[in-house]
Design an enzyme around this catalytic site. Structure first.
Site, PDB file in Angstrom:
ATOM      1  N   CYS A   1       0.986   2.449   8.357  1.00  0.00           N
ATOM      2  CA  CYS A   1      -0.137   3.778   7.466  1.00  0.00           C
ATOM      3  C   CYS A   1       1.126   3.577   6.083  1.00  0.00           C
ATOM      4  CB  CYS A   1      -0.362   4.246   7.891  1.00  0.00           C
ATOM      5  SG  CYS A   1      -1.843   4.597   6.379  1.00  0.00           S
TER       6      CYS A   1
ATOM      7  N   THR B   1      -0.890  -0.927   0.555  1.00  0.00           N
ATOM      8  CA  THR B   1      -1.083  -0.578   1.962  1.00  0.00           C
ATOM      9  C   THR B   1      -1.081  -1.674   2.978  1.00  0.00           C
ATOM     10  OG1 THR B   1      -3.874  -0.833   3.027  1.00  0.00           O
ATOM     11  CG2 THR B   1      -3.595  -1.878   1.071  1.00  0.00           C
TER      12      THR B   1
END
Length: 231
Positions: free
Chosen positions: A197, A83
């Protein structure tokens, strides 16, 4: 081959892509029956998302550190935090374990510099776009000039990530919104766009932008393959 430890589940949609890319990459390099040696700790993202929006960074840090230690105990020799946003607490994870953590921003920046770009647009969650931990690393360590969308566009990007992409929802109207936002960044001088992202790659592809896109999910996983196979 070194064992890769994956801190995933943020969300599992992108963690599944990490697993696919790692295994396909190792197979391409070592032969048709080869696959990546890896261990995965997968969070319940509902818990993580609630802590993120509550600003409970101490609790988030404790959970990431615990996951890293568990993976190290399972034999991981290299760690990936799957992430972008949670790299805000990467220094705490690095300090808690003996094995190296491959920071997601570094292979992305290296590929951007190798392509000859210096001014880049950044898409991601509001946390990633607005806080210094990510933009600051790209600037200080790699000399990149990073620009982000305006406030309304940042809110739209963030909403689509949390309300759609992490749930596996891909909508044509959201793709059009991202296309328009990327076009505005290009108008401001962006020579390339970072998909900062790990879920954004589910929504947009190179054909959606007039400048090159740098997918952090793929670049992070590819760098892990190289590190895992390096002597």
């Amino acid at each position: 081959m070194r064992t890769i430890g994956l801190i995933g589940g943020m969300s599992w949609e992108s963690s599944a892509e990490y697993y696919r890319i790692l295994n396909q990459g190792v197979r391409d390099r070592l032969g048709p029956t080869a696959s990546a040696r890896c261990v995965l700790w997968s969070f319940d993202f509902a818990e993580i998302e609630a802590l993120q929006h509550a600003g409970a960074w101490d609790g988030l840090t404790a959970r990431m550190v615990d996951a890293a230690r568990r993976l190290e105990a399972c034999g991981a020799e290299l760690l990936l935090l799957c992430t972008n946003m949670m790299h805000r607490i990467a220094p705490a994870v690095e300090a808690a374990v003996r094995v190296p953590l491959l920071h997601i921003a570094d292979p992305t920046a290296e590929r951007i510099k190798a392509a000859g770009f210096r001014k880049v647009g950044l898409l991601g969650t509001a946390f990633t776009m607005e806080h210094v931990f990510y933009k600051g690393r790209l600037a200080a360590r790699h000399g990149l000039d990073v620009i982000v969308p305006g406030q309304d566009d940042r809110a739209r990007i963030h909403r689509i990530i949390y309300e759609e992409l992490v749930a596996g929802i891909v909508r044509a109207e959201s793709r059009e919104a991202y296309r328009a936002i990327m076009a505005r960044l290009v108008e401001e001088g962006a020579e390339a766009i970072i998909l900062g992202c790990t879920e954004i790659m589910l929504l947009v592809q190179p054909a959606d932008s007039t400048v090159p896109l740098f997918d952090t999910t793929a670049l992070h996983a590819e760098a892990a393959i190289e590190a895992s196979l390096r002597d």
